[in-house]
Design a protein around this motif. Structure first.
Motif, PDB file in Angstrom:
ATOM      1  N   GLU A 108       0.844  -1.189   0.000  1.00  0.00           N
ATOM      2  CA  GLU A 108       0.000   0.000   0.000  1.00  0.00           C
ATOM      3  C   GLU A 108       0.882   1.242   0.000  1.00  0.00           C
ATOM      4  OE1 GLU A 108      -3.931  -1.185   2.462  1.00  0.00           O
ATOM      5  OE2 GLU A 108      -2.146  -0.863   3.676  1.00  0.00           O
ATOM      6  N   THR A 163       5.491   4.248  -4.511  1.00  0.00           N
ATOM      7  CA  THR A 163       4.630   3.886  -3.380  1.00  0.00           C
ATOM      8  C   THR A 163       4.698   4.917  -2.253  1.00  0.00           C
ATOM      9  OG1 THR A 163       6.371   2.496  -2.426  1.00  0.00           O
ATOM     10  CG2 THR A 163       4.755   1.415  -3.847  1.00  0.00           C
ATOM     11  N   TRP A 192       0.958   5.059  -5.870  1.00  0.00           N
ATOM     12  CA  TRP A 192       0.779   3.783  -6.566  1.00  0.00           C
ATOM     13  C   TRP A 192       0.988   2.624  -5.591  1.00  0.00           C
ATOM     14  CZ3 TRP A 192      -1.161   3.781 -11.347  1.00  0.00           C
ATOM     15  CH2 TRP A 192      -1.071   4.967 -12.084  1.00  0.00           C
ATOM     16  N   GLY A 193       0.021   1.712  -5.530  1.00  0.00           N
ATOM     17  CA  GLY A 193       0.183   0.477  -4.794  1.00  0.00           C
ATOM     18  C   GLY A 193       0.825  -0.551  -5.712  1.00  0.00           C
ATOM     19  N   TYR A 233      -1.113  -0.222  -9.130  1.00  0.00           N
ATOM     20  CA  TYR A 233      -2.526   0.135  -9.030  1.00  0.00           C
ATOM     21  C   TYR A 233      -2.646   1.506  -8.385  1.00  0.00           C
ATOM     22  CZ  TYR A 233      -3.466  -4.584 -10.430  1.00  0.00           C
ATOM     23  OH  TYR A 233      -3.509  -5.744 -11.153  1.00  0.00           O
ATOM     24  N   TYR A 269      -7.181  -1.184  -6.425  1.00  0.00           N
ATOM     25  CA  TYR A 269      -6.347  -0.914  -5.241  1.00  0.00           C
ATOM     26  C   TYR A 269      -7.130  -1.264  -3.978  1.00  0.00           C
ATOM     27  CZ  TYR A 269      -3.461   1.565  -1.827  1.00  0.00           C
ATOM     28  OH  TYR A 269      -2.668   1.865  -0.742  1.00  0.00           O
ATOM     29  N   SER A 314      -6.115  -4.227  -1.357  1.00  0.00           N
ATOM     30  CA  SER A 314      -5.738  -3.841   0.009  1.00  0.00           C
ATOM     31  C   SER A 314      -6.562  -4.565   1.070  1.00  0.00           C
ATOM     32  CB  SER A 314      -5.839  -2.322   0.190  1.00  0.00           C
ATOM     33  OG  SER A 314      -7.184  -1.914   0.149  1.00  0.00           O
TER      34      SER A 314
END
Length: 142
Positions: free
Chosen positions: A17, A96, A101-102, A114, A121, A125
């Motif tokens: 995440e 990140t 961006w994940g 993502y 996302y 998560s």
């Protein structure tokens, strides 16, 4: 002769995440400010345009190759030297930490990005089949 330990930055079945102190609410594309590509530019180009094609190790090594202008003649030796010591993983990536961006790592260690605001996302998560980790914070907790 003993072989050297090989280090890896790869994750398996993991979702990284964005950092808790990420400055954006919507994912941003890393802007090219000069004719020299940044780490974020190289990582984004490789992963966003080729989801689940590369592992983290492949992307991080390519950043090293590009930034250090490594030639193909020394590539294998440079790779052995590079992975003989530890390196920062995508939890430390500007993608990140700063750009929202994940990063999903599948069962083969292949990665895809993502956007923070995307449905994908949110779904990743909360996926109970994945290990969920946060990107590293940019600022220290006081």
């Amino acid at each position: 002769m003993a072989t050297q330990k090989t280090h890896t930055t790869n994750f398996i079945n993991t979702f990284i995440e964005v950092a808790t102190d990420c400055p954006v609410q919507l994912a941003k594309f890393p802007q090219i400010k000069t004719d020299i590509q940044t780490v974020a530019n190289i990582q984004f180009e490789m992963v966003a345009h080729n989801p689940y094609k590369y592992t983290s190790d492949e992307v991080i090594f390519q950043v090293f190759v590009t930034k250090n202008k490594i030639t193909s003649t020394t590539l294998q030796l440079e790779k052995e030297i590079f992975f003989s010591k530890g390196h920062a993983c995508f939890r430390c990536s500007p993608l990140t930490k700063r750009y929202g961006w994940g990063l999903h790592c599948n069962e083969n260690g292949k990665i895809a990005l993502y956007a923070l605001e995307s449905d994908e996302y949110k779904k990743l998560s909360k996926d109970k089949n994945l290990t969920i980790v946060k990107a590293m914070r940019t600022t220290k907790i006081k």
